[in-house]
Write a protein that holds these residues in place. Structure first.
Motif, PDB file in Angstrom:
ATOM      1  N   MET A   1       0.834  -0.988  -0.027  1.00  0.00           N
ATOM      2  CA  MET A   1      -0.216  -0.077  -0.087  1.00  0.00           C
ATOM      3  C   MET A   1       0.766   1.392  -0.004  1.00  0.00           C
ATOM      4  O   MET A   1       0.514   2.124  -0.791  1.00  0.00           O
ATOM      5  N   ARG A   2       1.768   1.425   1.052  1.00  0.00           N
ATOM      6  CA  ARG A   2       2.729   2.299   0.997  1.00  0.00           C
ATOM      7  C   ARG A   2       3.533   2.754  -0.557  1.00  0.00           C
ATOM      8  O   ARG A   2       3.610   3.853  -0.901  1.00  0.00           O
ATOM      9  N   MET A   3       3.811   1.558  -1.023  1.00  0.00           N
ATOM     10  CA  MET A   3       4.340   1.957  -2.600  1.00  0.00           C
ATOM     11  C   MET A   3       3.545   2.289  -3.457  1.00  0.00           C
ATOM     12  O   MET A   3       4.061   3.065  -4.315  1.00  0.00           O
ATOM     13  N   MET A   4       2.298   1.938  -3.381  1.00  0.00           N
ATOM     14  CA  MET A   4       1.325   2.296  -4.391  1.00  0.00           C
ATOM     15  C   MET A   4       1.111   3.824  -4.220  1.00  0.00           C
ATOM     16  O   MET A   4       1.024   4.770  -5.001  1.00  0.00           O
TER      17      MET A   4
END
Length: 96
Positions: A1-4
């Protein structure tokens, strides 16, 4: 999620910065004269289909209204100096 989320922020930043990258400031006609027309627009507006062709009577309306305002203010100041009372309504001044 953080990467998105990180990828979305980077993509948005790249898209927003793209228009600023298009202008390099190297095509100046003279020092400090770096204006260029947008593609599809003429070099000079005067005489083109984009010329607003202002009516001189319409343009002079503001100058006329300023002259009238200054005349009313002059009458107010003259009246105030003579009587010691400031009267905003010029019609009352001329009626006296």
């Amino acid at each position: 999620m953080r990467m998105m989320i990180t990828a979305a922020v980077l993509a948005a930043g790249t898209i927003l910065a793209a228009p600023a990258v298009a202008y390099d400031g190297q095509t100046c006609k003279a020092p400090g004269n770096c204006w260029e027309p947008k593609p599809g627009f003429p070099e000079k507006v005067a005489g083109s289909k984009y010329d607003p062709k202002h009516d001189p009577k319409e343009v002079s309306k503001q100058a006329d209204s300023i002259k009238q305002m200054e005349e009313r203010n002059r009458q107010r100041v003259d009246h105030a100096q003579k009587t010691g009372k400031f009267e905003y309504d010029v019609a009352k001044i001329s009626a006296k």
